[in-house]
Design an enzyme around this catalytic site. Structure first.
Site, PDB file in Angstrom:
ATOM      1  CG  HIS A  22      -2.168  -0.881   0.888  1.00 36.52           C
ATOM      2  ND1 HIS A  22      -2.123  -2.262   0.969  1.00 36.52           N
ATOM      3  CD2 HIS A  22      -3.429  -0.567   0.478  1.00 36.52           C
ATOM      4  CE1 HIS A  22      -3.305  -2.755   0.631  1.00 36.52           C
ATOM      5  NE2 HIS A  22      -4.111  -1.751   0.322  1.00 36.52           N
ATOM      6  CE1 TYR A  41     -10.077   2.143   1.761  1.00 31.77           C
ATOM      7  CE2 TYR A  41      -9.546   2.364  -0.550  1.00 31.77           C
ATOM      8  CZ  TYR A  41      -9.857   1.575   0.529  1.00 31.77           C
ATOM      9  OH  TYR A  41      -9.943   0.215   0.376  1.00 31.77           O
ATOM     10  CD1 TRP A  76      -5.847  -3.767  -4.796  1.00 31.44           C
ATOM     11  CD2 TRP A  76      -3.768  -3.175  -5.335  1.00 31.44           C
ATOM     12  NE1 TRP A  76      -5.209  -3.391  -3.635  1.00 31.44           N
ATOM     13  CE2 TRP A  76      -3.930  -3.035  -3.941  1.00 31.44           C
ATOM     14  CE3 TRP A  76      -2.536  -2.874  -5.909  1.00 31.44           C
ATOM     15  CZ2 TRP A  76      -2.902  -2.592  -3.103  1.00 31.44           C
ATOM     16  CZ3 TRP A  76      -1.508  -2.426  -5.078  1.00 31.44           C
ATOM     17  CH2 TRP A  76      -1.702  -2.300  -3.705  1.00 31.44           C
ATOM     18  CD1 TRP A  77      -9.253  -6.145  -5.198  1.00 32.06           C
ATOM     19  CD2 TRP A  77     -10.794  -6.946  -6.584  1.00 32.06           C
ATOM     20  NE1 TRP A  77     -10.370  -5.368  -5.053  1.00 32.06           N
ATOM     21  CE2 TRP A  77     -11.334  -5.849  -5.902  1.00 32.06           C
ATOM     22  CE3 TRP A  77     -11.581  -7.607  -7.510  1.00 32.06           C
ATOM     23  CZ2 TRP A  77     -12.637  -5.401  -6.105  1.00 32.06           C
ATOM     24  CZ3 TRP A  77     -12.878  -7.162  -7.724  1.00 32.06           C
ATOM     25  CH2 TRP A  77     -13.397  -6.068  -7.011  1.00 32.06           C
TER      26      TRP A  77
END
Length: 104
Positions: A22, A41, A76-77
């Protein structure tokens, strides 16, 4: 603006890797999230349980429904799937949380 909160589960031993990934968030993913109307976020970690708690402000919740279709989101997942609980489509197992209190 609507506030959304959810929880996810990180596998044991992957706190540093999750943080690293991240910290190095792909620019195209950051752009996609902003274009989707996501603001403020944050993701927090419960170090005792490895539970992740996310909260974000969303301009239009209907735009979130389109995120799973986007190739960057799918990529990304898949990238994150080895370190956290994931569904068969590689999306993270995510449980929405009900707001119980908000002080403005």
């Amino acid at each position: 603006m609507k506030k959304r909160a959810f929880k996810m589960q990180l596998f044991d031993g992957f706190v540093s890797e999750y943080k690293k990934r991240h910290d190095e968030l792909w620019p195209e993913l950051e752009q996609l999230l902003k274009e989707t109307g996501i603001h403020e976020y944050s993701i927090f970690l419960d170090e005792e349980t490895n539970a992740l708690f996310g909260v974000m402000d969303v301009e239009d919740e209907t735009l979130l429904d389109k995120l799973p279709e986007h190739p960057v989101m799918q990529k990304w997942w898949k990238y994150m799937g080895d370190i956290m609980e994931s569904n068969p489509d590689n999306s993270p197992v995510s449980v929405g949380l009900k707001e119980m209190f908000y002080l403005k």
